[in-house]
Design an enzyme around this catalytic site. Structure first.
Site, PDB file in Angstrom:
ATOM      1  CG  ASN A 153      -0.375  -0.028   2.627  1.00 15.40           C
ATOM      2  OD1 ASN A 153       0.511  -0.293   2.510  1.00 15.40           O
ATOM      3  ND2 ASN A 153      -1.591  -0.005   3.986  1.00 15.40           N
ATOM      4  N   GLY A 228       2.429  -6.193   6.908  1.00 18.32           N
ATOM      5  CA  GLY A 228       1.780  -7.204   6.543  1.00 18.32           C
ATOM      6  C   GLY A 228       0.792  -8.027   6.773  1.00 18.32           C
ATOM      7  CB  SER A 229      -1.939 -10.291   5.492  1.00 14.51           C
ATOM      8  OG  SER A 229      -1.208 -10.694   4.582  1.00 14.51           O
ATOM      9  CB  THR A 232       2.049 -13.318   5.035  1.00 13.15           C
ATOM     10  OG1 THR A 232       1.324 -13.223   4.352  1.00 13.15           O
ATOM     11  CG2 THR A 232       3.635 -12.954   4.720  1.00 13.15           C
ATOM     12  N   GLY A 233       2.105 -12.586   8.724  1.00 10.04           N
ATOM     13  CA  GLY A 233       2.642 -12.537   9.610  1.00 10.04           C
ATOM     14  C   GLY A 233       2.580 -14.253  11.257  1.00 10.04           C
ATOM     15  CD  GLU A 251       3.170  -1.817  12.995  1.00  7.39           C
ATOM     16  OE1 GLU A 251       2.087  -1.719  13.399  1.00  7.39           O
ATOM     17  OE2 GLU A 251       4.117  -0.775  13.935  1.00  7.39           O
ATOM     18  CB  CYS A 286      -2.620  -1.055   8.815  1.00  7.85           C
ATOM     19  SG  CYS A 286      -1.883   0.228   9.183  1.00  7.85           S
ATOM     20  CD  GLU A 464       7.389  -0.807  12.766  1.00 11.53           C
ATOM     21  OE1 GLU A 464       7.102  -0.402  11.378  1.00 11.53           O
ATOM     22  OE2 GLU A 464       7.788  -1.763  12.518  1.00 11.53           O
TER      23      GLU A 464
HETATM   24  P1  NAD Z   1       1.248  -9.375   2.945  1.00 13.59           P
HETATM   25  O1  NAD Z   1       1.200 -10.180   4.137  1.00 13.59           O
HETATM   26  O2  NAD Z   1      -0.074 -10.148   1.796  1.00 13.59           O
HETATM   27  O3  NAD Z   1       2.493  -9.387   2.092  1.00 13.59           O
HETATM   28  C1  NAD Z   1       3.012  -8.579   2.621  1.00 13.59           C
HETATM   29  C2  NAD Z   1       4.695  -8.522   2.599  1.00 13.59           C
HETATM   30  O4  NAD Z   1       4.993 -10.245   2.624  1.00 13.59           O
HETATM   31  C3  NAD Z   1       4.954  -8.370   0.747  1.00 13.59           C
HETATM   32  O5  NAD Z   1       6.263  -8.523   0.685  1.00 13.59           O
HETATM   33  C4  NAD Z   1       5.064  -9.855   0.318  1.00 13.59           C
HETATM   34  O6  NAD Z   1       5.980 -10.453  -0.978  1.00 13.59           O
HETATM   35  C5  NAD Z   1       5.772 -10.585   1.709  1.00 13.59           C
HETATM   36  N1  NAD Z   1       5.613 -12.236   2.507  1.00 13.59           N
HETATM   37  C6  NAD Z   1       4.698 -13.070   1.988  1.00 13.59           C
HETATM   38  N2  NAD Z   1       4.222 -14.034   2.192  1.00 13.59           N
HETATM   39  C7  NAD Z   1       5.820 -14.366   2.684  1.00 13.59           C
HETATM   40  C8  NAD Z   1       6.576 -15.256   3.290  1.00 13.59           C
HETATM   41  N3  NAD Z   1       6.019 -16.187   3.488  1.00 13.59           N
HETATM   42  N4  NAD Z   1       7.570 -15.228   3.838  1.00 13.59           N
HETATM   43  C9  NAD Z   1       8.146 -13.893   4.087  1.00 13.59           C
HETATM   44  N5  NAD Z   1       7.596 -13.269   3.304  1.00 13.59           N
HETATM   45  C10 NAD Z   1       6.222 -13.051   2.873  1.00 13.59           C
HETATM   46  O7  NAD Z   1       0.139  -8.561   2.565  1.00 13.59           O
HETATM   47  P2  NAD Z   1      -0.176  -7.354   1.618  1.00 13.59           P
HETATM   48  O8  NAD Z   1      -0.947  -7.381   1.223  1.00 13.59           O
HETATM   49  O9  NAD Z   1       1.723  -6.669   1.201  1.00 13.59           O
HETATM   50  O10 NAD Z   1      -0.817  -6.166   2.419  1.00 13.59           O
HETATM   51  C11 NAD Z   1      -2.186  -5.949   3.196  1.00 13.59           C
HETATM   52  C12 NAD Z   1      -1.534  -5.921   4.904  1.00 13.59           C
HETATM   53  O11 NAD Z   1      -0.892  -5.282   4.930  1.00 13.59           O
HETATM   54  C13 NAD Z   1      -2.730  -5.629   5.497  1.00 13.59           C
HETATM   55  O12 NAD Z   1      -3.124  -6.885   6.185  1.00 13.59           O
HETATM   56  C14 NAD Z   1      -2.654  -4.375   5.959  1.00 13.59           C
HETATM   57  O13 NAD Z   1      -3.779  -4.516   7.410  1.00 13.59           O
HETATM   58  C15 NAD Z   1      -1.243  -4.766   6.579  1.00 13.59           C
HETATM   59  N6  NAD Z   1      -0.840  -3.164   6.686  1.00 13.59           N
HETATM   60  C16 NAD Z   1      -0.126  -3.265   8.539  1.00 13.59           C
HETATM   61  C17 NAD Z   1       0.500  -1.950   8.421  1.00 13.59           C
HETATM   62  C18 NAD Z   1       0.384  -1.956   9.449  1.00 13.59           C
HETATM   63  O14 NAD Z   1       1.136  -0.971   9.880  1.00 13.59           O
HETATM   64  N7  NAD Z   1      -0.317  -2.134  11.123  1.00 13.59           N
HETATM   65  C19 NAD Z   1       0.540  -1.072   7.440  1.00 13.59           C
HETATM   66  C20 NAD Z   1       0.441  -1.129   6.231  1.00 13.59           C
HETATM   67  C21 NAD Z   1      -0.581  -2.441   5.782  1.00 13.59           C
END
Ligand code: NAD
Length: 483
Positions: A153, A228-229, A232-233, A251, A286, A464
């Site tokens: 994003n 990220g999501s 994935t976390g 995050e 997010c 952060e």
């Molecule tokens: P995602 O989890 O699909 O991907 C995020 C990153 O992780 C990408 O670079 C992806 O290539 C990498 N990734 C995917 N699988 C992986 C693995 N197995 N091991 C290591 N890395 C891997 O998330 P997205 O769809 O890119 O982003 C959307 C999500 O991010 C939403 O859930 C949103 O709420 C969250 N987000 C959180 C914050 C925050 O500050 N809390 C900020 C922005 C977005």
């Protein structure tokens, strides 16, 4: 070839390189699905190369004084700023986020570099008076090689702003950009190559399953920071734990409540709720206040006003200044959001506006969805419980504060919340009962540099954007001197 940038190299050990795979991934413009650039399809061997380079580089970087590191970081920031317009054009084409608010992203990234450059002197230890015949000292040491995995994003903002703390603390960083919006990182690679010592800032493109996973599993990377999501976390926590003990901060997503008391002005609330949803990023934020909880006394008045504002939002080419909403980021996001809209309909929520693709030639291709509001949403519905990460606002009503708190806390997330009332005592009491890491009172949306951001429950681990982030890139070492 209608590429918006020629920059297409990763950065490893100060060199702009292709992948050992020799393959490339093309990136699509989500507004029309045309290929607009390419990045190397990174491999595990590329991760190994980057870690070796970072290992060689970090001791000399950590040995510099905080002032010297700060000067290098500020100079890097200025070079990023010089190419802000080029980055902006690429970022808008590659993400679908609208150009006007997107202008703030590079500025915020540079501000963060300057902030952490400025507070690097705060990497202080302590003396602890535990016993009279000793001097007990703590010192902070960098981890060495750390990784930052970035979502789609705000790719360039996160790649710069969210690595500044690690650099200030004396680490070398490996950045993994998102696969659907990786192009701005290729410009960043060129800038970092010029402005930073070789090996302290590396950029590796490629899929999460290959490059992301290899980063997480690399035994020499002890500190991983992920945005990220939730899914994935959790995968990252599991994969890291299979290799060795690591410091992982997360995050993650949010399903953030905006709780509105009856003493509020319906016009102001309608405007705030629309702003809090971040429709300018298609709700892909997010912190979006995607659950609007209205006291029943003002429910009808606010829903009517929100429906009116949202139905008039200008959806259009994200490159045009007047556009207020662009396309979703990818085909995957489009399918996911449409699936949620379908479930909202099927589960009986009232579709107040949106819910479909906009009409017209411009929207024939690309990942377009109209901004959507569901009213009369029941807390059992998926659109109430799960993060949609799209332009879909769910609204429900409440009449007792105990019930409202239960509703607000009744999801797996705990990232942000917004509380609206003129009664400050009431607001503070409510804030104390909400399980969220970041709460706005009579506001919604902005982050403030220096103020910690992060989530409770499944929204994450760690904070952060403040000093805590910088300290999290160090380990405490104790030295006891016998006097
Ligand atoms: P995602 O989890 O699909 O991907 C995020 C990153 O992780 C990408 O670079 C992806 O290539 C990498 N990734 C995917 N699988 C992986 C693995 N197995 N091991 C290591 N890395 C891997 O998330 P997205 O769809 O890119 O982003 C959307 C999500 O991010 C939403 O859930 C949103 O709420 C969250 N987000 C959180 C914050 C925050 O500050 N809390 C900020 C922005 C977005």
């Amino acid at each position: 070839m209608g590429y918006v940038t020629k920059a297409d190299r990763m950065l490893i050990g100060g060199e702009l390189v292709e992948s050992t795979s020799g393959s490339w991934d093309e990136s699509l413009n989500p507004a029309n699905e045309s290929a607009i650039g390419r990045v190397p399809a990174g491999t595990k061997a590329d991760v190994d190369r980057a870690v070796e380079a970072a290992q060689r580089a970090w001791p000399a970087w950590a040995a510099r004084s905080p002032k010297e590191r700060g000067e290098v970081m500020r100079a890097f920031g200025e070079k990023v700023r010089e190419r802000a317009e080029e980055i902006l054009q690429v970022e808008v084409a590659d993400t679908g986020n609208t150009i006007n608010p997107m202008r703030g992203d590079v500025g915020h990234a540079v501000d963060s570099l300057n902030y952490y450059a400025g507070i690097a002197h705060e990497l202080k230890g302590e003396t602890i008076p535990a016993t009279p015949n000793h001097l007990h000292l703590t010192v902070r040491e960098p981890y060495g090689v750390v990784a930052r995995i970035v979502p789609f994003n705000h790719p360039v903002m996160f790649a710069v702003a969210r690595t500044a703390a690690a650099l200030a603390a004396g680490n070398a960083v490996i950045v993994k950009p998102p696969e659907t919006s990786p192009l701005s990182a290729m410009i960043l690679a060129q800038i970092a190559q010029e402005a930073l010592p070789a090996g302290i800032f590396n950029i590796l493109t490629g899929s999460g399953a290959t490059v992301g996973d290899a980063i997480v599993r690399h035994p020499e990377i002890k500190r991983i920071a992920f945005i990220g999501s939730v899914g994935t976390g959790l995968a990252i926590q599991r994969a890291a734990a299979e290799v060795c003990v690591k410091h992982v901060t997360l995050e993650l997503g949010g399903k953030n409540p905006m709780i509105v008391f009856p003493d509020c002005d319906p016009d102001e609330i309608a405007r705030a709720a629309v702003k809090g949803m971040n429709f300018t990023w298609q709700g892909q934020s997010c912190g979006s206040t995607s659950r609007l909880m209205l006291h029943e006394d003002i429910y009808d008045a606010v829903v009517e006003r929100i429906t009116d504002i949202v139905s008039r939002l200008r959806v259009g080419d994200p490159m045009r200044e007047e556009s207020e909403m662009g396309p979703l980021n990818s085909a995957g996001q489009y399918r996911k959001v449409m699936d949620f809209i379908e479930s909202g309909r099927n589960e009986g929520a009232r579709l107040a506006t949106g819910g479909s693709r906009p009409e017209g030639e411009l929207f024939r291709k690309g990942y377009w969805v109209r901004p959507t509001v569901f009213a009369e949403v029941d807390p059992k519905m998926r659109i109430w419980r799960e993060e949609i990460f799209g332009p879909v606002l769910s609204v429900c009503r409440w009449n007792s504060i105990d019930e409202a708190i239960k509703l607000a806390n009744g999801v797996e997330y705990g990232l942000t919340a917004a509380i609206w009332t003129r009664d400050l005592k009431n607001a503070l009491k409510t804030a104390g009962r909400i399980n969220a890491g970041h709460i706005w009172i009579n506001g919604a949306g902005p982050h403030y540099l220096g103020v910690p951001f992060g989530g409770m429950k499944n929204s994450g681990v760690g904070r952060e954007e403040g000093i805590e982030e910088m300290l999290s890139y160090t380990e405490t070492k104790v030295i006891n001197i016998v006097l």
